[in-house]
Motif scaffolding. Sequence first.
Motif, PDB file in Angstrom:
ATOM      1  N   SER A  37      10.046   5.668  -2.654  1.00 24.63           N
ATOM      2  CA  SER A  37       8.822   6.312  -3.138  1.00 24.63           C
ATOM      3  C   SER A  37       7.949   5.534  -4.145  1.00 24.63           C
ATOM      4  CB  SER A  37       9.336   7.337  -4.068  1.00 24.63           C
ATOM      5  OG  SER A  37      10.346   6.893  -5.191  1.00 24.63           O
ATOM      6  N   HIS A  38       8.572   4.325  -4.610  1.00 24.31           N
ATOM      7  CA  HIS A  38       7.654   3.438  -5.384  1.00 24.31           C
ATOM      8  C   HIS A  38       6.830   2.551  -4.447  1.00 24.31           C
ATOM      9  CE1 HIS A  38       6.498   0.395  -8.317  1.00 24.31           C
ATOM     10  NE2 HIS A  38       6.880  -0.425  -7.614  1.00 24.31           N
ATOM     11  N   SER A  39       7.445   2.251  -3.167  1.00 22.76           N
ATOM     12  CA  SER A  39       6.545   1.345  -2.271  1.00 22.76           C
ATOM     13  C   SER A  39       5.276   2.385  -1.770  1.00 22.76           C
ATOM     14  CB  SER A  39       7.643   0.904  -1.350  1.00 22.76           C
ATOM     15  OG  SER A  39       8.464   0.309  -1.599  1.00 22.76           O
ATOM     16  N   ALA A  40       5.812   3.741  -1.427  1.00 23.49           N
ATOM     17  CA  ALA A  40       4.945   4.506  -0.867  1.00 23.49           C
ATOM     18  C   ALA A  40       3.695   4.813  -1.849  1.00 23.49           C
ATOM     19  CB  ALA A  40       5.463   6.004  -0.559  1.00 23.49           C
ATOM     20  N   ALA A  41       4.020   5.049  -3.072  1.00 25.06           N
ATOM     21  CA  ALA A  41       2.736   4.904  -4.199  1.00 25.06           C
ATOM     22  C   ALA A  41       2.055   3.661  -4.165  1.00 25.06           C
ATOM     23  CB  ALA A  41       3.658   5.163  -5.668  1.00 25.06           C
ATOM     24  N   LEU A  42       2.689   2.439  -4.278  1.00 22.83           N
ATOM     25  CA  LEU A  42       2.148   1.462  -4.195  1.00 22.83           C
ATOM     26  C   LEU A  42       1.176   1.249  -2.927  1.00 22.83           C
ATOM     27  CD1 LEU A  42       1.746  -1.500  -5.271  1.00 22.83           C
ATOM     28  CD2 LEU A  42       3.454  -2.159  -4.051  1.00 22.83           C
ATOM     29  N   ILE A  43       1.575   1.548  -1.737  1.00 20.28           N
ATOM     30  CA  ILE A  43       0.839   1.432  -0.542  1.00 20.28           C
ATOM     31  C   ILE A  43      -0.505   2.584  -0.651  1.00 20.28           C
ATOM     32  CG2 ILE A  43       0.664   2.288   1.905  1.00 20.28           C
ATOM     33  CD1 ILE A  43       3.573   1.133   2.189  1.00 20.28           C
ATOM     34  N   ASN A  44      -0.268   3.794  -1.301  1.00 20.87           N
ATOM     35  CA  ASN A  44      -1.355   4.702  -1.492  1.00 20.87           C
ATOM     36  C   ASN A  44      -2.400   4.073  -2.340  1.00 20.87           C
ATOM     37  OD1 ASN A  44      -0.568   6.496   0.283  1.00 20.87           O
ATOM     38  ND2 ASN A  44       0.552   7.809  -1.384  1.00 20.87           N
ATOM     39  N   ARG A  45      -1.996   3.595  -3.317  1.00 19.22           N
ATOM     40  CA  ARG A  45      -3.017   2.906  -4.536  1.00 19.22           C
ATOM     41  C   ARG A  45      -3.599   1.809  -3.885  1.00 19.22           C
ATOM     42  NH1 ARG A  45       1.412   3.193  -8.319  1.00 19.22           N
ATOM     43  NH2 ARG A  45       1.985   1.036  -7.984  1.00 19.22           N
ATOM     44  N   GLN A  46      -2.858   0.913  -2.816  1.00 23.20           N
ATOM     45  CA  GLN A  46      -3.664  -0.194  -2.199  1.00 23.20           C
ATOM     46  C   GLN A  46      -4.532   0.142  -1.176  1.00 23.20           C
ATOM     47  OE1 GLN A  46      -0.319  -2.569  -0.904  1.00 23.20           O
ATOM     48  NE2 GLN A  46      -0.334  -3.883  -2.978  1.00 23.20           N
ATOM     49  N   ALA A  47      -4.268   1.418  -0.394  1.00 23.12           N
ATOM     50  CA  ALA A  47      -5.264   2.009   0.575  1.00 23.12           C
ATOM     51  C   ALA A  47      -6.357   2.427  -0.105  1.00 23.12           C
ATOM     52  CB  ALA A  47      -4.366   2.947   1.000  1.00 23.12           C
ATOM     53  N   GLU A  48      -6.424   3.088  -1.353  1.00 20.33           N
ATOM     54  CA  GLU A  48      -7.494   3.360  -2.278  1.00 20.33           C
ATOM     55  C   GLU A  48      -8.462   2.372  -2.640  1.00 20.33           C
ATOM     56  OE1 GLU A  48      -5.952   5.898  -5.309  1.00 20.33           O
ATOM     57  OE2 GLU A  48      -5.446   7.782  -4.007  1.00 20.33           O
ATOM     58  N   GLU A  49      -7.586   1.269  -2.874  1.00 18.76           N
ATOM     59  CA  GLU A  49      -8.436   0.428  -3.491  1.00 18.76           C
ATOM     60  C   GLU A  49      -9.078  -0.423  -2.567  1.00 18.76           C
ATOM     61  OE1 GLU A  49      -7.425  -3.923  -5.709  1.00 18.76           O
ATOM     62  OE2 GLU A  49      -5.828  -2.473  -5.736  1.00 18.76           O
ATOM     63  N   ILE A  50      -8.526  -0.615  -1.123  1.00 19.55           N
ATOM     64  CA  ILE A  50      -9.129  -1.244  -0.111  1.00 19.55           C
ATOM     65  C   ILE A  50     -10.354  -0.257   0.272  1.00 19.55           C
ATOM     66  CG2 ILE A  50      -8.849  -1.315   2.338  1.00 19.55           C
ATOM     67  CD1 ILE A  50      -6.029  -2.517   1.913  1.00 19.55           C
ATOM     68  N   ALA A  51     -10.308   0.975   0.338  1.00 17.76           N
ATOM     69  CA  ALA A  51     -11.294   1.891   0.760  1.00 17.76           C
ATOM     70  C   ALA A  51     -12.533   1.949  -0.301  1.00 17.76           C
ATOM     71  CB  ALA A  51     -10.833   3.183   0.828  1.00 17.76           C
ATOM     72  N   ALA A  52     -12.092   1.773  -1.773  1.00 13.80           N
ATOM     73  CA  ALA A  52     -13.191   1.309  -2.687  1.00 13.80           C
ATOM     74  C   ALA A  52     -13.846   0.050  -2.412  1.00 13.80           C
ATOM     75  CB  ALA A  52     -12.648   1.642  -3.981  1.00 13.80           C
ATOM     76  N   LEU A  53     -13.139  -0.857  -2.237  1.00 18.18           N
ATOM     77  CA  LEU A  53     -13.647  -2.340  -1.908  1.00 18.18           C
ATOM     78  C   LEU A  53     -14.640  -2.372  -0.714  1.00 18.18           C
ATOM     79  CD1 LEU A  53     -10.684  -4.562  -3.049  1.00 18.18           C
ATOM     80  CD2 LEU A  53     -12.642  -4.351  -4.249  1.00 18.18           C
ATOM     81  N   LYS A  54     -14.103  -1.727   0.436  1.00 14.76           N
ATOM     82  CA  LYS A  54     -14.985  -1.665   1.625  1.00 14.76           C
ATOM     83  C   LYS A  54     -16.531  -1.103   1.075  1.00 14.76           C
ATOM     84  CE  LYS A  54     -11.585  -1.916   5.083  1.00 14.76           C
ATOM     85  NZ  LYS A  54     -10.926  -1.020   6.497  1.00 14.76           N
ATOM     86  N   GLN A  55     -16.264  -0.076   0.573  1.00 15.24           N
ATOM     87  CA  GLN A  55     -17.509   0.801   0.009  1.00 15.24           C
ATOM     88  C   GLN A  55     -18.460  -0.012  -0.774  1.00 15.24           C
ATOM     89  OE1 GLN A  55     -18.777   3.764   1.124  1.00 15.24           O
ATOM     90  NE2 GLN A  55     -20.349   3.445  -0.164  1.00 15.24           N
ATOM     91  N   GLN A  56     -17.703  -0.683  -1.685  1.00 14.95           N
ATOM     92  CA  GLN A  56     -18.560  -1.544  -2.586  1.00 14.95           C
ATOM     93  C   GLN A  56     -19.239  -2.908  -1.847  1.00 14.95           C
ATOM     94  OE1 GLN A  56     -15.837  -3.478  -5.391  1.00 14.95           O
ATOM     95  NE2 GLN A  56     -17.853  -4.339  -6.850  1.00 14.95           N
TER      96      GLN A  56
END
Length: 96
Positions: A37-56
């Motif tokens: 569950s900790h790894s899944a939460a980390l993956i979700n945060r990283q995916a959101e960060e990747i999406a934000a960085l791509k948009q930026q």
Amino acid sequence: MSGLSEIVDSLESKLDMLARRLEHADKAKKGLESEISHSAALINRQAEEIAALKQQNESLKMANSLLGSDENKRDTKLRINSLIREIDYCIAQLSD
């Protein structure tokens, strides 16, 4: 009767050992579930960060092309022409 008591004692010790193994396996399972569950939460945060960085990154590319640097003159002209076409299309839609 002595043989029967030895068998019962042996069964009791094996059952006790089995119960300890089960407890250990349950603890390990809970630890692994927590880690998952900790790894899944980390993956979700990283995916959101990747999406934000791509948009930026896209926004920065667009801003850079609109600034008209020497390296991006062609891209700048293409982007301006594209924006003009979009504006013309909107005007045409409003005129109808």
